[in-house]
Every structure is written in structure tokens, then in C-alpha cells.
Design a protein around this motif. Structure first.
Motif, short mmCIF file in Angstrom:
data_model
loop_
_atom_site.label_atom_id
_atom_site.label_comp_id
_atom_site.label_asym_id
_atom_site.label_seq_id
_atom_site.Cartn_x
_atom_site.Cartn_y
_atom_site.Cartn_z
N LEU A 166 84.53 -6.69 8.43
CA LEU A 166 85.77 -6.59 7.65
C LEU A 166 85.55 -7.13 6.23
O LEU A 166 86.07 -6.57 5.26
N LEU A 188 83.75 -4.49 4.35
CA LEU A 188 84.69 -3.43 4.02
C LEU A 188 85.54 -3.80 2.81
O LEU A 188 85.73 -3.00 1.89
N LYS A 189 86.02 -5.04 2.77
CA LYS A 189 86.82 -5.50 1.63
C LYS A 189 86.00 -5.52 0.35
O LYS A 189 86.51 -5.17 -0.73
N TYR A 215 85.65 -1.96 -0.90
CA TYR A 215 86.92 -1.49 -1.48
C TYR A 215 87.12 -2.12 -2.86
O TYR A 215 87.54 -1.46 -3.80
N PHE A 251 89.69 2.88 3.30
CA PHE A 251 89.76 1.45 3.63
C PHE A 251 90.69 1.22 4.80
O PHE A 251 90.35 0.52 5.76
N GLU A 252 91.88 1.82 4.75
CA GLU A 252 92.87 1.62 5.82
C GLU A 252 92.36 2.19 7.15
O GLU A 252 92.52 1.57 8.20
N ARG A 260 89.51 -0.05 8.43
CA ARG A 260 90.05 -1.35 8.84
C ARG A 260 90.75 -1.22 10.19
O ARG A 260 90.60 -2.05 11.07
N HIS A 261 91.52 -0.15 10.34
CA HIS A 261 92.23 0.09 11.61
C HIS A 261 91.22 0.25 12.75
O HIS A 261 91.41 -0.32 13.85
N LEU A 292 88.18 -0.96 12.87
CA LEU A 292 87.53 -2.24 13.13
C LEU A 292 88.44 -3.18 13.92
O LEU A 292 87.97 -3.92 14.78
N GLU A 293 89.70 -3.15 13.61
CA GLU A 293 90.63 -4.03 14.32
C GLU A 293 90.83 -3.58 15.76
O GLU A 293 91.14 -4.39 16.63
#
Length: 101
Positions: free
Chosen positions: A74, A77-78, A81, A91-92, A95-96, A98-99
Motif C-alpha cells: 500500500l 502504491l501511494k 500515485y 490507484f483506487e 487499493r481496493h 489490496l485491501e
């Protein structure tokens, strides 16, 4: 000296020179054992040189993953971005995913 003695000496000298040439051409000058020792010597010299260089200059790892244990995906990823490598939608989505995992 008469001619016969001169010819006899020349024949004897020619025979000795020819024998030396034959010995060198057929390998009797050094012998087969000498050839093996020569190869053994060069293997030791070259192998020792390589071992010495390997000891002086140890292998340097270039992978950052080995020096940084357990990097947070994460966080990566940030960073991507923030650098503008990926769009907000990517990104979204990532992120989704990964979560969820």
C-alpha cells in the motif's frame, strides 16, 4: 683432417641435431608428466587469482528488496500515485484489491 673424417663428423653432428629435433617434436623433451604439471600449475595460478579477486571484491547485491524486508504494498502504491505514475482510478482499483487480500 681428411675428407672422410670431416664427412663422418658432419654425419654424427647431423644425427645428434636430428635426434634433438625429434625429441622436441614428439614431446620427449619435457615428457608427458611435465605437460600435466604445467597444466596443473596454470590451473592453480588462474584459480588462485580468481579466488583472490572474489575475496577482495565480494558480491554486491543490487536488489533493494533484499535490504528492505517486508515492504508494504500500500505504501508503494501511494508513492506511485504521488509520483504520477498511475491515475486516481488505477490507484483506487489497486487499493481496493489490496485491501481485499
Amino acid at each position: 683432417m681428411d675428407t672422410v673424417q670431416i664427412v663422418h663428423r658432419l654425419k654424427k653432428q647431423w644425427h645428434m641435431d636430428n635426434q634433438e629435433r625429434t625429441d622436441m617434436m614428439t614431446g620427449y623433451g619435457m615428457g608427458f608428466g611435465g605437460f600435466i604439471w604445467m597444466i596443473f600449475f596454470w590451473v592453480i595460478v588462474i584459480g588462485g587469482s580468481i579466488a583472490l579477486l572474489a575475496a577482495i571484491f565480494p558480491k554486491i547485491t543490487t536488489s533493494k528488496n533484499r535490504s528492505e524486508p517486508d515492504v508494504d504494498p500500500l505504501k508503494i502504491l501511494k508513492q506511485r500515485y504521488a509520483r504520477g505514475e498511475i491515475s486516481k482510478e488505477e490507484f483506487e482499483t489497486i487499493r481496493h484489491d489490496l485491501e481485499q487480500a
